[in-house]
Design a protein around this motif. Structure first.
Motif, PDB file in Angstrom:
ATOM      1  N   PRO A  84       0.820  -1.214   0.000  1.00 36.64           N
ATOM      2  CA  PRO A  84       0.000   0.000   0.000  1.00 36.64           C
ATOM      3  C   PRO A  84       0.855   1.266   0.000  1.00 36.64           C
ATOM      4  CG  PRO A  84      -0.683  -1.505   1.746  1.00 36.64           C
ATOM      5  CD  PRO A  84       0.574  -2.046   1.184  1.00 36.64           C
ATOM      6  N   ARG A  85       0.322   2.304  -0.605  1.00 33.82           N
ATOM      7  CA  ARG A  85       1.032   3.576  -0.668  1.00 33.82           C
ATOM      8  C   ARG A  85       0.053   4.726  -0.831  1.00 33.82           C
ATOM      9  NH1 ARG A  85       4.385   2.896  -5.984  1.00 33.82           N
ATOM     10  NH2 ARG A  85       3.994   0.694  -5.604  1.00 33.82           N
ATOM     11  N   THR A  86       0.477   5.884  -0.367  1.00 33.60           N
ATOM     12  CA  THR A  86      -0.098   7.164  -0.761  1.00 33.60           C
ATOM     13  C   THR A  86       1.101   8.065  -1.034  1.00 33.60           C
ATOM     14  OG1 THR A  86      -1.999   6.832   0.707  1.00 33.60           O
ATOM     15  CG2 THR A  86      -1.665   9.037  -0.189  1.00 33.60           C
ATOM     16  N   GLU A  87       1.342   8.325  -2.291  1.00 33.17           N
ATOM     17  CA  GLU A  87       2.544   9.044  -2.707  1.00 33.17           C
ATOM     18  C   GLU A  87       2.217  10.047  -3.802  1.00 33.17           C
ATOM     19  OE1 GLU A  87       6.473   6.410  -2.476  1.00 33.17           O
ATOM     20  OE2 GLU A  87       4.997   5.546  -3.850  1.00 33.17           O
ATOM     21  N   GLY A 110       5.346   6.556  15.715  1.00 34.00           N
ATOM     22  CA  GLY A 110       4.656   5.291  15.459  1.00 34.00           C
ATOM     23  C   GLY A 110       4.761   4.809  14.033  1.00 34.00           C
ATOM     24  N   THR A 111       4.928   5.714  13.085  1.00 35.42           N
ATOM     25  CA  THR A 111       5.123   5.309  11.687  1.00 35.42           C
ATOM     26  C   THR A 111       6.454   4.587  11.559  1.00 35.42           C
ATOM     27  OG1 THR A 111       3.793   7.095  10.746  1.00 35.42           O
ATOM     28  CG2 THR A 111       5.513   6.169   9.342  1.00 35.42           C
ATOM     29  N   SER A 112       6.438   3.368  11.043  1.00 38.86           N
ATOM     30  CA  SER A 112       7.678   2.606  10.931  1.00 38.86           C
ATOM     31  C   SER A 112       7.610   1.651   9.746  1.00 38.86           C
ATOM     32  CB  SER A 112       7.935   1.803  12.216  1.00 38.86           C
ATOM     33  OG  SER A 112       9.214   1.216  12.200  1.00 38.86           O
ATOM     34  N   GLY A 113       8.738   1.492   9.088  1.00 38.51           N
ATOM     35  CA  GLY A 113       8.818   0.615   7.920  1.00 38.51           C
ATOM     36  C   GLY A 113       8.354   1.271   6.641  1.00 38.51           C
ATOM     37  N   ALA A 114       8.146   2.579   6.674  1.00 43.82           N
ATOM     38  CA  ALA A 114       7.574   3.272   5.522  1.00 43.82           C
ATOM     39  C   ALA A 114       8.643   4.049   4.763  1.00 43.82           C
ATOM     40  CB  ALA A 114       6.479   4.226   5.968  1.00 43.82           C
ATOM     41  N   THR A 115       8.603   3.947   3.440  1.00 42.42           N
ATOM     42  CA  THR A 115       9.412   4.806   2.586  1.00 42.42           C
ATOM     43  C   THR A 115       8.742   6.173   2.519  1.00 42.42           C
ATOM     44  OG1 THR A 115      10.227   2.970   1.238  1.00 42.42           O
ATOM     45  CG2 THR A 115      10.256   5.166   0.233  1.00 42.42           C
ATOM     46  N   ILE A 116       9.519   7.241   2.794  1.00 39.99           N
ATOM     47  CA  ILE A 116       8.929   8.584   2.774  1.00 39.99           C
ATOM     48  C   ILE A 116       9.369   9.393   1.558  1.00 39.99           C
ATOM     49  CG2 ILE A 116       8.622   8.626   5.264  1.00 39.99           C
ATOM     50  CD1 ILE A 116      11.056  10.625   5.306  1.00 39.99           C
ATOM     51  N   VAL A 117      10.502   9.049   0.950  1.00 41.70           N
ATOM     52  CA  VAL A 117      10.947   9.748  -0.252  1.00 41.70           C
ATOM     53  C   VAL A 117      11.826   8.792  -1.051  1.00 41.70           C
ATOM     54  CG1 VAL A 117      12.950  10.806   0.913  1.00 41.70           C
ATOM     55  CG2 VAL A 117      12.014  11.870  -1.146  1.00 41.70           C
ATOM     56  N   GLN A 118      11.767   8.916  -2.366  1.00 44.82           N
ATOM     57  CA  GLN A 118      12.522   8.003  -3.214  1.00 44.82           C
ATOM     58  C   GLN A 118      12.813   8.629  -4.572  1.00 44.82           C
ATOM     59  OE1 GLN A 118      10.231   4.871  -5.478  1.00 44.82           O
ATOM     60  NE2 GLN A 118       8.740   5.174  -3.816  1.00 44.82           N
ATOM     61  N   ILE A 119      13.778   8.032  -5.264  1.00 48.46           N
ATOM     62  CA  ILE A 119      13.972   8.282  -6.693  1.00 48.46           C
ATOM     63  C   ILE A 119      13.547   7.014  -7.406  1.00 48.46           C
ATOM     64  CG2 ILE A 119      15.587   8.783  -8.562  1.00 48.46           C
ATOM     65  CD1 ILE A 119      17.328  10.259  -6.551  1.00 48.46           C
ATOM     66  N   VAL A 194       4.069   8.179   1.703  1.00 44.08           N
ATOM     67  CA  VAL A 194       4.305   6.959   2.493  1.00 44.08           C
ATOM     68  C   VAL A 194       4.040   5.738   1.629  1.00 44.08           C
ATOM     69  CG1 VAL A 194       4.046   7.647   4.906  1.00 44.08           C
ATOM     70  CG2 VAL A 194       2.020   7.313   3.519  1.00 44.08           C
ATOM     71  N   TYR A 195       5.016   4.835   1.648  1.00 45.31           N
ATOM     72  CA  TYR A 195       4.917   3.589   0.888  1.00 45.31           C
ATOM     73  C   TYR A 195       5.366   2.465   1.807  1.00 45.31           C
ATOM     74  CZ  TYR A 195       6.099   0.074  -2.702  1.00 45.31           C
ATOM     75  OH  TYR A 195       6.203  -1.075  -3.449  1.00 45.31           O
ATOM     76  N   GLY A 196       4.443   1.561   2.144  1.00 45.43           N
ATOM     77  CA  GLY A 196       4.759   0.449   3.035  1.00 45.43           C
ATOM     78  C   GLY A 196       5.481  -0.655   2.292  1.00 45.43           C
ATOM     79  N   ALA A 197       6.693  -0.355   1.847  1.00 47.44           N
ATOM     80  CA  ALA A 197       7.411  -1.283   0.959  1.00 47.44           C
ATOM     81  C   ALA A 197       7.762  -2.609   1.605  1.00 47.44           C
ATOM     82  CB  ALA A 197       8.666  -0.613   0.406  1.00 47.44           C
ATOM     83  N   SER A 202       4.409  -0.584  10.361  1.00 51.50           N
ATOM     84  CA  SER A 202       3.384  -0.278  11.352  1.00 51.50           C
ATOM     85  C   SER A 202       2.019  -0.344  10.667  1.00 51.50           C
ATOM     86  CB  SER A 202       3.623   1.111  11.951  1.00 51.50           C
ATOM     87  OG  SER A 202       3.726   2.092  10.932  1.00 51.50           O
ATOM     88  N   ARG A 203       0.975  -0.517  11.452  1.00 53.82           N
ATOM     89  CA  ARG A 203      -0.360  -0.617  10.864  1.00 53.82           C
ATOM     90  C   ARG A 203      -0.751   0.693  10.173  1.00 53.82           C
ATOM     91  NH1 ARG A 203      -5.496   0.798  12.190  1.00 53.82           N
ATOM     92  NH2 ARG A 203      -7.167  -0.489  11.290  1.00 53.82           N
ATOM     93  N   TYR A 204      -0.415   1.816  10.820  1.00 55.51           N
ATOM     94  CA  TYR A 204      -0.727   3.133  10.271  1.00 55.51           C
ATOM     95  C   TYR A 204       0.579   3.847   9.939  1.00 55.51           C
ATOM     96  CZ  TYR A 204      -2.353   7.994  10.075  1.00 55.51           C
ATOM     97  OH  TYR A 204      -2.614   9.278   9.682  1.00 55.51           O
ATOM     98  N   MET A 205       0.648   4.458   8.758  1.00 55.00           N
ATOM     99  CA  MET A 205       1.855   5.156   8.311  1.00 55.00           C
ATOM    100  C   MET A 205       1.470   6.538   7.806  1.00 55.00           C
ATOM    101  SD  MET A 205       3.496   1.936   6.258  1.00 55.00           S
ATOM    102  CE  MET A 205       1.881   1.197   5.974  1.00 55.00           C
ATOM    103  N   GLU A 206       2.242   7.547   8.187  1.00 54.36           N
ATOM    104  CA  GLU A 206       1.932   8.913   7.778  1.00 54.36           C
ATOM    105  C   GLU A 206       3.207   9.729   7.600  1.00 54.36           C
ATOM    106  OE1 GLU A 206      -0.010  12.971   9.678  1.00 54.36           O
ATOM    107  OE2 GLU A 206      -0.821  11.032  10.336  1.00 54.36           O
TER     108      GLU A 206
END
Length: 218
Positions: A84-87, A110-119, A194-197, A202-206
């Motif tokens: 899942p993602r919102t990017e 609490g947000t953990s395991g989430a990609t926040i920025v990428q190329i 946020v991308y739960g790669a 975490s259950r919730y990512m922001e």
């Protein structure tokens, strides 16, 4: 005895002052020598779980872009096996030259395991770099720690990609924190949100972002 203590205290203050001055030397403006690339609303292309409206996973108020997603959300399109993602993808794409992303990020506790920025894009694989948050620390993919203790505060991110030399650099709050080779040329562009790669998110990512800019070196 008092005289010795006084001198010691004075030396301590002087040493701390010199240390602080030394730290300031390493803080620079990463955008120096770059030209700002104008962005319009059409420069921002959004991805979110395909079965919910964008407003259920994204908001933009008072200059702050807020992205959130749940670990059990659907992927961005039907048939995709991605997490899942919102990017937001930020135009323009690029294939050569020296490009830079800049933005201020805020990651709630609490947000953990989430990609926040990428190329996105590479000669092999899908990405040149992913910066992930694990328990408040930023990592290069799930490896090297780039910065620590980032929860619940605004911090500045500058991501520089020298395609011609195959090099990437990461600055946090104007201090260079990371440098590495890239993954080869391709159809490249910056993304944030946020991308739960990985699977252990975490259950919730922001993540929240403001003052997003793109630069190019002439």
């Amino acid at each position: 005895m008092k005289r010795v203590c006084g001198c010691s205290l004075l030396l301590l203050v002087v040493n701390l002052s010199l240390l602080n001055d030394g730290l300031k030397v390493f803080a620079i403006d990463p955008t120096q020598g770059f030209t700002n690339v104008p962005l319009t609303p059409s420069s921002f292309i959004y991805q979110k779980p395909y079965n919910v409206p964008l407003t259920d996973r994204y908001s933009f108020h008072n200059g702050i872009r807020r992205f959130w997603v749940y670990s059990n959300d659907k992927p961005f399109e039907r048939g995709s096996n991605t997490r899942p993602r919102t990017e937001v993808q930020i135009k323009p794409d690029y294939t050569s030259g020296i490009w830079q992303f800049e933005g201020y990020a805020f990651i709630p506790h609490g947000t953990s395991g989430a990609t926040i920025v990428q190329i996105h894009g590479a000669a092999e694989g899908n990405t040149t770099i992913l910066l992930r948050i694990y328990n408040g620390d930023m990592r290069y993919y799930n490896g090297e720690v780039i910065a620590t203790n980032l929860y619940d505060k605004w911090f500045k991110v500058n991501l520089i990609h020298n395609v011609d030399e195959g090099k990437i650099m990461v600055y946090i709050n104007d201090v260079k924190k990371f440098e590495s080779h890239d993954e080869g040329p391709g159809d490249l562009y910056f993304k944030c949100g946020v991308y739960g790669a990985p699977s252990d998110t975490s259950r919730y990512m922001e993540s929240r972002w403001r003052d997003i800019k793109i630069y190019k070196k002439s």
